[in-house]
Write a protein that holds these residues in place. Structure first.
Motif, PDB file in Angstrom:
ATOM      1  N   GLN A   1       0.826  -1.221   0.000  1.00 23.67           N
ATOM      2  CA  GLN A   1       0.000   0.000   0.000  1.00 23.67           C
ATOM      3  C   GLN A   1       0.858   1.268   0.000  1.00 23.67           C
ATOM      4  OE1 GLN A   1      -2.621  -0.495   3.368  1.00 23.67           O
ATOM      5  NE2 GLN A   1      -3.548  -2.350   2.506  1.00 23.67           N
ATOM      6  N   LYS A   2       1.976   1.248   0.686  1.00 23.66           N
ATOM      7  CA  LYS A   2       2.810   2.444   0.841  1.00 23.66           C
ATOM      8  C   LYS A   2       3.904   2.543  -0.224  1.00 23.66           C
ATOM      9  CE  LYS A   2       0.767   3.887   4.597  1.00 23.66           C
ATOM     10  NZ  LYS A   2      -0.137   5.071   4.544  1.00 23.66           N
ATOM     11  N   ILE A   3       4.329   1.378  -0.762  1.00 30.48           N
ATOM     12  CA  ILE A   3       5.463   1.399  -1.710  1.00 30.48           C
ATOM     13  C   ILE A   3       5.051   0.918  -3.103  1.00 30.48           C
ATOM     14  CG2 ILE A   3       7.747   0.397  -2.187  1.00 30.48           C
ATOM     15  CD1 ILE A   3       8.174   0.218   0.862  1.00 30.48           C
ATOM     16  N   GLY A   4       4.119  -0.020  -3.147  1.00 23.77           N
ATOM     17  CA  GLY A   4       3.746  -0.651  -4.415  1.00 23.77           C
ATOM     18  C   GLY A   4       4.469  -1.985  -4.576  1.00 23.77           C
ATOM     19  N   LEU A   5       4.265  -2.649  -5.710  1.00 20.30           N
ATOM     20  CA  LEU A   5       4.817  -3.988  -5.958  1.00 20.30           C
ATOM     21  C   LEU A   5       6.338  -4.007  -5.818  1.00 20.30           C
ATOM     22  CD1 LEU A   5       4.235  -6.898  -6.821  1.00 20.30           C
ATOM     23  CD2 LEU A   5       4.411  -6.150  -9.218  1.00 20.30           C
ATOM     24  N   GLU A   6       6.974  -2.866  -6.042  1.00 22.32           N
ATOM     25  CA  GLU A   6       8.437  -2.784  -6.033  1.00 22.32           C
ATOM     26  C   GLU A   6       9.020  -3.112  -4.656  1.00 22.32           C
ATOM     27  OE1 GLU A   6       9.574   1.020  -7.532  1.00 22.32           O
ATOM     28  OE2 GLU A   6      11.694   0.461  -7.727  1.00 22.32           O
ATOM     29  N   TYR A   7       8.119  -3.144  -3.623  1.00 19.06           N
ATOM     30  CA  TYR A   7       8.651  -3.430  -2.265  1.00 19.06           C
ATOM     31  C   TYR A   7       9.381  -4.746  -2.231  1.00 19.06           C
ATOM     32  CZ  TYR A   7       5.202  -6.934  -0.483  1.00 19.06           C
ATOM     33  OH  TYR A   7       4.448  -8.071  -0.247  1.00 19.06           O
ATOM     34  N   ILE A   8       8.956  -5.678  -3.099  1.00 18.77           N
ATOM     35  CA  ILE A   8       9.561  -7.017  -3.077  1.00 18.77           C
ATOM     36  C   ILE A   8      11.019  -6.941  -3.512  1.00 18.77           C
ATOM     37  CG2 ILE A   8       9.472  -9.337  -4.055  1.00 18.77           C
ATOM     38  CD1 ILE A   8       6.393  -8.995  -4.274  1.00 18.77           C
ATOM     39  N   GLU A   9      11.268  -6.328  -4.677  1.00 18.09           N
ATOM     40  CA  GLU A   9      12.666  -6.277  -5.130  1.00 18.09           C
ATOM     41  C   GLU A   9      13.516  -5.348  -4.268  1.00 18.09           C
ATOM     42  OE1 GLU A   9      11.510  -4.578  -9.198  1.00 18.09           O
ATOM     43  OE2 GLU A   9      13.558  -3.844  -8.905  1.00 18.09           O
ATOM     44  N   ILE A  10      12.887  -4.305  -3.749  1.00 18.34           N
ATOM     45  CA  ILE A  10      13.636  -3.402  -2.846  1.00 18.34           C
ATOM     46  C   ILE A  10      14.124  -4.191  -1.629  1.00 18.34           C
ATOM     47  CG2 ILE A  10      13.327  -1.492  -1.205  1.00 18.34           C
ATOM     48  CD1 ILE A  10      11.450  -0.208  -3.366  1.00 18.34           C
ATOM     49  N   ALA A  11      13.247  -5.062  -1.108  1.00 18.89           N
ATOM     50  CA  ALA A  11      13.602  -5.862   0.077  1.00 18.89           C
ATOM     51  C   ALA A  11      14.762  -6.810  -0.235  1.00 18.89           C
ATOM     52  CB  ALA A  11      12.378  -6.639   0.550  1.00 18.89           C
ATOM     53  N   PHE A  12      14.674  -7.488  -1.381  1.00 20.89           N
ATOM     54  CA  PHE A  12      15.749  -8.429  -1.723  1.00 20.89           C
ATOM     55  C   PHE A  12      17.079  -7.718  -1.924  1.00 20.89           C
ATOM     56  CE2 PHE A  12      14.349 -12.780  -2.057  1.00 20.89           C
ATOM     57  CZ  PHE A  12      12.968 -12.693  -2.080  1.00 20.89           C
ATOM     58  N   ARG A  13      17.030  -6.561  -2.606  1.00 21.82           N
ATOM     59  CA  ARG A  13      18.290  -5.833  -2.853  1.00 21.82           C
ATOM     60  C   ARG A  13      18.882  -5.328  -1.532  1.00 21.82           C
ATOM     61  NH1 ARG A  13      18.561  -5.519  -8.327  1.00 21.82           N
ATOM     62  NH2 ARG A  13      16.622  -5.186  -9.493  1.00 21.82           N
ATOM     63  N   ALA A  14      18.008  -4.872  -0.623  1.00 20.94           N
ATOM     64  CA  ALA A  14      18.496  -4.380   0.675  1.00 20.94           C
ATOM     65  C   ALA A  14      19.108  -5.527   1.486  1.00 20.94           C
ATOM     66  CB  ALA A  14      17.345  -3.747   1.446  1.00 20.94           C
ATOM     67  N   ALA A  15      18.471  -6.712   1.426  1.00 22.92           N
ATOM     68  CA  ALA A  15      18.987  -7.860   2.189  1.00 22.92           C
ATOM     69  C   ALA A  15      20.339  -8.292   1.638  1.00 22.92           C
ATOM     70  CB  ALA A  15      17.991  -9.017   2.113  1.00 22.92           C
ATOM     71  N   HIS A  16      20.459  -8.282   0.324  1.00 24.65           N
ATOM     72  CA  HIS A  16      21.731  -8.689  -0.299  1.00 24.65           C
ATOM     73  C   HIS A  16      22.836  -7.688   0.040  1.00 24.65           C
ATOM     74  CE1 HIS A  16      24.333 -10.764  -3.103  1.00 24.65           C
ATOM     75  NE2 HIS A  16      24.593  -9.637  -3.729  1.00 24.65           N
ATOM     76  N   LYS A  17      22.483  -6.418   0.089  1.00 19.25           N
ATOM     77  CA  LYS A  17      23.484  -5.369   0.417  1.00 19.25           C
ATOM     78  C   LYS A  17      23.935  -5.532   1.875  1.00 19.25           C
ATOM     79  CE  LYS A  17      24.095  -0.337   0.066  1.00 19.25           C
ATOM     80  NZ  LYS A  17      23.365   0.945  -0.146  1.00 19.25           N
ATOM     81  N   ALA A  18      22.981  -5.875   2.744  1.00 17.88           N
ATOM     82  CA  ALA A  18      23.302  -6.008   4.179  1.00 17.88           C
ATOM     83  C   ALA A  18      24.105  -7.267   4.465  1.00 17.88           C
ATOM     84  CB  ALA A  18      22.015  -6.032   4.992  1.00 17.88           C
ATOM     85  N   ASP A  19      23.820  -8.343   3.700  1.00 20.03           N
ATOM     86  CA  ASP A  19      24.545  -9.601   3.914  1.00 20.03           C
ATOM     87  C   ASP A  19      24.708 -10.315   2.579  1.00 20.03           C
ATOM     88  OD1 ASP A  19      24.150 -12.540   6.123  1.00 20.03           O
ATOM     89  OD2 ASP A  19      25.685 -11.966   4.631  1.00 20.03           O
ATOM     90  N   PRO A  20      25.745  -9.967   1.833  1.00 25.39           N
ATOM     91  CA  PRO A  20      25.943 -10.523   0.475  1.00 25.39           C
ATOM     92  C   PRO A  20      26.112 -12.037   0.458  1.00 25.39           C
ATOM     93  CG  PRO A  20      27.374  -8.621   0.863  1.00 25.39           C
ATOM     94  CD  PRO A  20      26.778  -8.985   2.191  1.00 25.39           C
ATOM     95  N   ASP A  21      26.448 -12.627   1.620  1.00 20.91           N
ATOM     96  CA  ASP A  21      26.659 -14.085   1.658  1.00 20.91           C
ATOM     97  C   ASP A  21      25.378 -14.866   1.951  1.00 20.91           C
ATOM     98  OD1 ASP A  21      29.732 -13.341   3.365  1.00 20.91           O
ATOM     99  OD2 ASP A  21      29.382 -13.658   1.222  1.00 20.91           O
ATOM    100  N   ALA A  22      24.339 -14.180   2.385  1.00 21.57           N
ATOM    101  CA  ALA A  22      23.122 -14.908   2.778  1.00 21.57           C
ATOM    102  C   ALA A  22      22.359 -15.379   1.541  1.00 21.57           C
ATOM    103  CB  ALA A  22      22.230 -13.997   3.625  1.00 21.57           C
ATOM    104  N   LEU A  23      21.775 -16.570   1.639  1.00 15.52           N
ATOM    105  CA  LEU A  23      20.896 -17.075   0.580  1.00 15.52           C
ATOM    106  C   LEU A  23      19.516 -16.463   0.820  1.00 15.52           C
ATOM    107  CD1 LEU A  23      21.915 -20.848   0.618  1.00 15.52           C
ATOM    108  CD2 LEU A  23      22.501 -19.130  -1.123  1.00 15.52           C
ATOM    109  N   LEU A  24      18.940 -15.880  -0.218  1.00 12.58           N
ATOM    110  CA  LEU A  24      17.707 -15.105  -0.076  1.00 12.58           C
ATOM    111  C   LEU A  24      16.536 -15.841  -0.713  1.00 12.58           C
ATOM    112  CD1 LEU A  24      19.152 -11.552  -0.874  1.00 12.58           C
ATOM    113  CD2 LEU A  24      19.041 -12.741   1.339  1.00 12.58           C
ATOM    114  N   PHE A  25      15.474 -16.045   0.091  1.00 11.86           N
ATOM    115  CA  PHE A  25      14.314 -16.836  -0.328  1.00 11.86           C
ATOM    116  C   PHE A  25      13.054 -15.979  -0.390  1.00 11.86           C
ATOM    117  CE2 PHE A  25      15.432 -21.417  -0.112  1.00 11.86           C
ATOM    118  CZ  PHE A  25      16.722 -21.314   0.344  1.00 11.86           C
TER     119      PHE A  25
END
Ligand code: XIL
Length: 359
Positions: A179-203
């Motif tokens: 509601q606040k960000i739109g569909l893009e929240y999904i990719e924003i979340a994945f990119r932020a998680a990868h930036k915070a921990d590049p070694d983590a496997l993201l599901f």
């Protein structure tokens, strides 16, 4: 044949777990010594459970069963936003760190659950007023703080949980992130998680794929779109809160389809309901246990059918029937896990061992 191997072979032929749970007219389980070492920790891919720190602290059998059987654990609640976020830029990791500590002591993998979910969002967030950019910054800052705190301690994350409805459409109602960000929240979340921990496997984690090809196809289409945009995503979680009526071919096809693009596949919240009408006076019978056993076998076989490098593993949503979320959280009498309220192997455990046998 070495005694240990013979004992394990005895289990794999489907005798010991059933005897343990129901006893038997053809001699009791005490006639077959339980193996000292053979547990799910020796399986060809990781088995795990959703864990609560309070039970780790207060229940020795709970703690011992988890340490004995699981090589991977997921926080049932304490890594969710309502458990960690005490206000904007205020975090409390104490309970989650108890899970990390238990895993370290027992040489277990920790799977993080979950960074972004439409449920379990704190009141301060619901009352927060800001622009779309403000919410994007807030989301990125939260993920940076949480994934950063657990960097090196958590091998993987459910970055986004349950973004889709059963008809395959994006979840809008109750979903503050959409509601606040739109569909893009999904990719924003994945990119932020990868930036915070590049070694983590993201599901990406979702429920219901085994019930509905429409939902399963929608999840896999979303994965294709994210991969197309070069979003860092490594795996799909099928929660598989399933039931005794599920069709085995449909369950296995959902797992096969999830693995079709080469992503890792996690059966992330497995439990098998048998109380189909949610009866308050339900009795779990031997027939229920045998039906449940088949479903546990099918889920294990489905994971076994994937290429070895895609088998992220199977996580049960709990440790023992006594504390399963179906009972404690949803208040529905049912015995959904492979371990009874007495911490015994149920026939479902035997079904898992049968599913592990190389075909
Ligand atoms: C549930 C837990 O079991 C509860 O203890 C908690 O209070 C709420 O969440 N799908 C999910 C899980 O992804 O996070 C949910 O777990 C169950 C449904």
């Amino acid at each position: 044949m070495e005694i240990k191997t013979a004992i394990y072979a005895a289990i794999l032929t489907g005798s010991l777990a059933f005897l343990t749970y129901f006893g038997s007219s053809c001699g009791s389980s005490k006639d077959l010594p339980t193996p000292e070492k053979q547990t799910l920790r020796e399986a060809v891919f990781p088995f795990g459970g959703a864990i609560s720190p309070e039970f780790l602290k207060n229940d020795t059998q709970y703690r011992e069963l988890a340490a004995r059987e699981f090589s991977s654990i997921t926080a049932e609640y304490v890594m969710k936003m309502t458990a960690i976020s005490r206000g904007k830029d205020v975090y409390d990791f104490a309970a989650a760190d108890e899970i990390i500590d238990f895993a370290r002591k027992n040489k277990m993998r920790v799977h993080g659950h979950t960074l972004v979910w439409y449920r379990e969002t704190p009141e301060w967030l619901k009352n927060y007023t800001g622009t779309r950019e403000d919410f994007i910054m807030l989301l990125e800052k939260y993920i940076k703080a949480v994934a950063g705190h657990f960097k090196g301690k958590v091998v993987s994350w459910d970055v986004v949980n349950e973004a889709l409805l059963d008809d395959g459409s994006i979840r809008i109602e109750e979903n503050i992130w959409y509601q606040k960000i739109g569909l893009e929240y999904i990719e924003i979340a994945f990119r932020a998680a990868h930036k915070a921990d590049p070694d983590a496997l993201l599901f990406y984690n979702e429920y219901g794929q085994e019930y509905s090809k429409v939902k399963s196809d929608a999840v896999n289409k979303l994965m294709d779109e994210l991969i197309e945009k070069r979003v860092p995503i490594h795996g799909i979680g099928l929660q598989m809160h399933t039931n005794a009526n599920i069709n085995d071919l449909q369950l296995k096809q959902a797992v096969r389809d999830a693995g079709a693009k080469g992503l890792k596949v996690h059966i992330s919240e497995l439990d098998v309901q048998t109380n189909m009408e949610n009866n308050s006076d339900y009795v779990f019978t031997e027939e229920s246990a045998l039906k449940q056993k088949e479903v546990y076998r099918w889920a294990t076989e489905a994971m076994m059918e994937l290429p070895a490098n895609q088998r992220f593993g199977i996580t049960f949503w709990g440790v023992t029937d006594q504390y399963s979320w179906r009972w404690l959280y949803e208040g529905i009498p049912d015995k959904v896990l492979p371990f009874s309220e007495k911490y015994e192997h149920k026939p479902g455990y035997e079904g898992i061992l049968e599913g592990l046998k190389e075909k």
